[in-house]
Structure formats: C-alpha cells, structure tokens
Write a protein that holds these residues in place. Structure first.
Motif, PDB file in Angstrom:
ATOM      1  N   MET A   1      28.937   1.799  26.440  1.00 27.19           N
ATOM      2  CA  MET A   1      28.313   2.382  27.411  1.00 27.19           C
ATOM      3  C   MET A   1      29.060   1.968  28.698  1.00 27.19           C
ATOM      4  N   LYS A   2      29.624   0.578  28.644  1.00 28.53           N
ATOM      5  CA  LYS A   2      30.384   0.083  29.863  1.00 28.53           C
ATOM      6  C   LYS A   2      31.697   0.863  29.611  1.00 28.53           C
ATOM      7  N   GLU A   3      32.174   1.243  28.545  1.00 29.65           N
ATOM      8  CA  GLU A   3      33.450   1.752  28.394  1.00 29.65           C
ATOM      9  C   GLU A   3      33.331   3.102  29.061  1.00 29.65           C
ATOM     10  N   SER A   4      32.270   3.882  28.605  1.00 28.40           N
ATOM     11  CA  SER A   4      31.900   5.133  29.333  1.00 28.40           C
ATOM     12  C   SER A   4      31.927   5.254  30.926  1.00 28.40           C
ATOM     13  N   HIS A   5      31.243   4.118  31.311  1.00 34.46           N
ATOM     14  CA  HIS A   5      31.364   4.097  32.780  1.00 34.46           C
ATOM     15  C   HIS A   5      32.600   3.774  33.249  1.00 34.46           C
ATOM     16  N   ASN A   6      33.464   2.911  32.622  1.00 32.00           N
ATOM     17  CA  ASN A   6      34.933   2.392  33.166  1.00 32.00           C
ATOM     18  C   ASN A   6      35.799   3.710  33.085  1.00 32.00           C
ATOM     19  N   GLU A   7      35.679   4.370  32.010  1.00 32.31           N
ATOM     20  CA  GLU A   7      36.419   5.644  31.938  1.00 32.31           C
ATOM     21  C   GLU A   7      35.870   6.690  32.635  1.00 32.31           C
ATOM     22  N   GLY A   8      34.700   6.713  33.180  1.00 34.13           N
ATOM     23  CA  GLY A   8      34.152   7.953  33.886  1.00 34.13           C
ATOM     24  C   GLY A   8      33.902   9.292  33.129  1.00 34.13           C
ATOM     25  N   ILE A   9      33.680   8.882  31.727  1.00 34.20           N
ATOM     26  CA  ILE A   9      33.759  10.084  30.799  1.00 34.20           C
ATOM     27  C   ILE A   9      32.329   9.910  29.981  1.00 34.20           C
ATOM     28  N   PRO A  10      31.466  10.625  30.183  1.00 34.08           N
ATOM     29  CA  PRO A  10      29.933  10.657  29.404  1.00 34.08           C
ATOM     30  C   PRO A  10      30.307  10.361  27.880  1.00 34.08           C
ATOM     31  N   LEU A  11      29.269   9.777  27.205  1.00 29.33           N
ATOM     32  CA  LEU A  11      29.374   9.451  25.953  1.00 29.33           C
ATOM     33  C   LEU A  11      29.772  10.864  24.773  1.00 29.33           C
ATOM     34  N   ILE A  12      29.045  11.831  25.203  1.00 32.95           N
ATOM     35  CA  ILE A  12      29.415  12.977  24.296  1.00 32.95           C
ATOM     36  C   ILE A  12      30.830  13.449  24.162  1.00 32.95           C
ATOM     37  N   HIS A  13      31.724  13.006  25.339  1.00 32.88           N
ATOM     38  CA  HIS A  13      33.071  13.473  25.440  1.00 32.88           C
ATOM     39  C   HIS A  13      33.884  12.495  24.889  1.00 32.88           C
ATOM     40  N   LEU A  14      33.396  11.156  25.172  1.00 30.99           N
ATOM     41  CA  LEU A  14      34.211   9.799  24.891  1.00 30.99           C
ATOM     42  C   LEU A  14      34.074   9.430  23.530  1.00 30.99           C
ATOM     43  N   ALA A  15      32.958   9.575  22.749  1.00 34.90           N
ATOM     44  CA  ALA A  15      32.713   9.011  21.551  1.00 34.90           C
ATOM     45  C   ALA A  15      31.816   9.752  20.818  1.00 34.90           C
ATOM     46  N   PRO A  16      31.851  11.145  20.733  1.00 32.86           N
ATOM     47  CA  PRO A  16      30.725  12.028  20.014  1.00 32.86           C
ATOM     48  C   PRO A  16      30.021  11.337  18.661  1.00 32.86           C
ATOM     49  N   LYS A  17      30.811  10.495  17.911  1.00 31.39           N
ATOM     50  CA  LYS A  17      30.092  10.020  16.757  1.00 31.39           C
ATOM     51  C   LYS A  17      29.517   8.574  16.750  1.00 31.39           C
ATOM     52  N   HIS A  18      29.667   8.038  17.841  1.00 30.67           N
ATOM     53  CA  HIS A  18      29.161   6.814  17.936  1.00 30.67           C
ATOM     54  C   HIS A  18      27.840   6.827  18.022  1.00 30.67           C
ATOM     55  N   LYS A  19      27.187   5.648  17.475  1.00 33.11           N
ATOM     56  CA  LYS A  19      25.771   5.697  17.260  1.00 33.11           C
ATOM     57  C   LYS A  19      25.037   5.697  18.879  1.00 33.11           C
ATOM     58  N   MET A  20      25.578   4.952  19.624  1.00 34.45           N
ATOM     59  CA  MET A  20      24.684   5.407  20.933  1.00 34.45           C
ATOM     60  C   MET A  20      24.854   6.847  21.542  1.00 34.45           C
ATOM     61  N   THR A  21      25.858   7.610  21.254  1.00 34.92           N
ATOM     62  CA  THR A  21      26.023   8.812  21.501  1.00 34.92           C
ATOM     63  C   THR A  21      24.917   9.565  20.730  1.00 34.92           C
ATOM     64  N   GLN A  22      24.871   9.211  19.293  1.00 37.49           N
ATOM     65  CA  GLN A  22      23.936  10.146  18.687  1.00 37.49           C
ATOM     66  C   GLN A  22      22.274   9.570  18.958  1.00 37.49           C
ATOM     67  N   GLU A  23      22.255   8.503  19.567  1.00 41.39           N
ATOM     68  CA  GLU A  23      20.631   8.168  20.074  1.00 41.39           C
ATOM     69  C   GLU A  23      20.619   9.265  21.375  1.00 41.39           C
TER      70      GLU A  23
ATOM     71  N   ILE B   1      17.092   3.932  22.928  1.00 35.28           N
ATOM     72  CA  ILE B   1      18.576   3.757  23.226  1.00 35.28           C
ATOM     73  C   ILE B   1      19.134   2.306  23.012  1.00 35.28           C
ATOM     74  N   SER B   2      19.750   2.096  22.277  1.00 35.52           N
ATOM     75  CA  SER B   2      20.212   0.618  21.930  1.00 35.52           C
ATOM     76  C   SER B   2      21.285   0.139  23.033  1.00 35.52           C
ATOM     77  N   SER B   3      21.889  -1.124  22.939  1.00 37.05           N
ATOM     78  CA  SER B   3      22.795  -1.901  23.973  1.00 37.05           C
ATOM     79  C   SER B   3      24.024  -1.725  23.331  1.00 37.05           C
ATOM     80  N   SER B   4      25.127  -1.354  23.806  1.00 32.98           N
ATOM     81  CA  SER B   4      26.403  -1.189  23.149  1.00 32.98           C
ATOM     82  C   SER B   4      27.431  -1.258  24.445  1.00 32.98           C
ATOM     83  N   VAL B   5      28.599  -1.940  23.995  1.00 34.65           N
ATOM     84  CA  VAL B   5      29.601  -2.116  25.154  1.00 34.65           C
ATOM     85  C   VAL B   5      30.148  -0.699  25.121  1.00 34.65           C
TER      86      VAL B   5
END
Length: 257
Positions: free
Chosen positions: A223-245, A217-221
């Motif tokens: 994830m911080k956005e996901s925490h701040n929004e309270g939305i897991p990555l699969i719902h916040l940004a399903p096509k993002h590199k970190m989500t795909q990881e 799992i790489s490092s990416s801002v």
C-alpha cells in the motif's frame, strides 16, 4: 451509487479505501467519480500525482461559487477532471479548502454538494467521497449527499470507543438531513489475523450487532508503494493479496448494493 468513506479518526485508510474501490469500479467499466473533501488532499495526490496542487478548478472552486450570486453558474461537471485511467474522474481538493468552512456554515450551504450530484445523475455509475478526519461541514455535506456510508476501522481499543460516537453522528444525519443514507458497513483495515487483540475487538463489534463487513483489508508495504507511485493497487499489482482483498470488498459491496 454514492458512497461516503467516513471516520472521525485519522490514519484509518479513508483515502486508500476510496481510491482503490473507485479504481476497481472504473476498471470494471463503471463510469466512476472520486470527490476529495479533505484539505490534506490525499486522494487527489494519490490519483492525480505530484501536480495535484496545480489543478484548477477544485472542490474549493465549487463551494466558492455557492457563496455568491451567479447569473450563469458553472455546471457541476466543469469542476471535474479526468484521470489517467479510463472511466475514472475526480473532483480534487485544495489545501485551503478549510478556509471556507465558516462562511459555508453561516450561509447554510450543507445541501449544495447533494444538489450538484443530483444534476450529475446518469453521468456516473459510482461516486466515492473521501472526507476529512473530523465531523465538520465537509463531512456533513458528504453524508447529506451520499446513499451509503463506509466506515474504515483499525483494530484499536480507542478506535472502538470512538466508533459509537461516529455511529451516533451518522444516525443524527439520517434523521435530520438524509433519510436515504444507510451504513453499508464497517471496513476492518490494517487487519493482522495472527494477532489476538484485533480479532477480539472485531468479535466485540460483532457481539454488539454492528455491521462489520466480511472482507478485511490486511496491512502490507504494498500500500505504501502504491501511494508513493501514485498508482492504485489494481493497476500496480493486480495479483497481490491486498489487491485481491480490495476486489473481494468491492464484490461484497456490489452484492449488497
């Protein structure tokens, strides 16, 4: 499958890993439960939003019930809350959970979480347990209750040294309390593929024949956005590199499971 996400070191991504894997599990149609055993309540906040402190009952309520005789104790399912996501449920933590630790230890309640999850067998396809950054009563309860252990690891020399103590604690728990527990793998988190040191440390772990998972799992801002929004990555940004990881990690674990 019951998975505990455990590391005695803080800041290695336990809550992020537990919540995002659970969210992918639920999004794929598996009835999934997240249990937050950390008084910091990070997983609870992540999934339940700013109102998480108002949730009742909590995992504290569950453990409190075990400390006294109950004619009609509440069923384990009564402590569980729905989230805003289909198939995803939560047993939230409480900031004062740690106040119970000495009482629970003195009354030998280490098997109560396992007993509760046994009663929930058949209701959930997957359980993810988030733990405190310490080897204490709550972490041991999770290890006793789980079938698989995921170990988040950030590529740091101090973290590498501490890893061997952690593995010894898991092995001791296997021998003394839960022979069915297996280390499913070490999840390399916040990985920087272009940096020399992280890869060198991973190579050392592999040379020691430790179960490092292939997906990193790489490092990416994001994830911080996901925490701040309270939305897991699969719902916040399903096509993002970190989500795909995370999706790749889920599939790797699913293949192993």
């Amino acid at each position: 499958m019951r998975r505990v996400v455990f590391n005695q070191k803080g800041g290695v991504g336990k809550s992020s890993i537990a919540v995002n894997l659970a969210s992918i599990s639920a999004a794929r149609g598996l009835r999934t439960l997240v249990i937050d055993l950390d008084p910091q309540c990070n997983s609870s906040h992540y999934l339940m939003g700013d109102d998480y402190m108002e949730l009742d009952p909590t995992v504290r309520s569950f453990f409190e019930q075990t400390l006294s005789f109950q004619v009609n104790p509440a069923a384990p399912s009564s402590f569980i809350h729905e989230t805003q996501y289909d198939n995803l449920h939560m047993l939230p933590s409480a900031y004062n959970l740690g106040d119970l630790q000495s009482k629970l230890e003195s009354k030998h309640k280490i098997y109560k979480l396992r007993d509760a999850l046994n009663k929930l067998d058949g209701e959930y396809d997957a359980v993810y347990i988030d733990t405190p950054p310490a080897f204490n009563f709550f972490t041991l309860s999770a290890l006793v209750a789980a079938q698989r252990c995921l170990i988040p690891f950030d590529c740091d020399e101090f973290a590498r040294q501490a890893l061997y103590s952690l593995l010894a604690n898991v092995q001791e728990t296997q021998m003394d309390h839960n022979e069915d527990l297996q280390i499913e793998g070490i999840v390399v988190n916040q990985f920087q593929p272009r940096a020399t040191l992280p890869q060198a440390i991973v190579d050392e772990l592999l040379a020691d024949d430790l179960p490092v998972l292939g997906t990193k799992i790489s490092s990416s801002v994001k994830m911080k956005e996901s925490h701040n929004e309270g939305i897991p990555l699969i719902h916040l940004a399903p096509k993002h590199k970190m989500t795909q990881e995370y999706v790749a990690l889920f599939e790797e674990l699913h293949g192993n499971g």
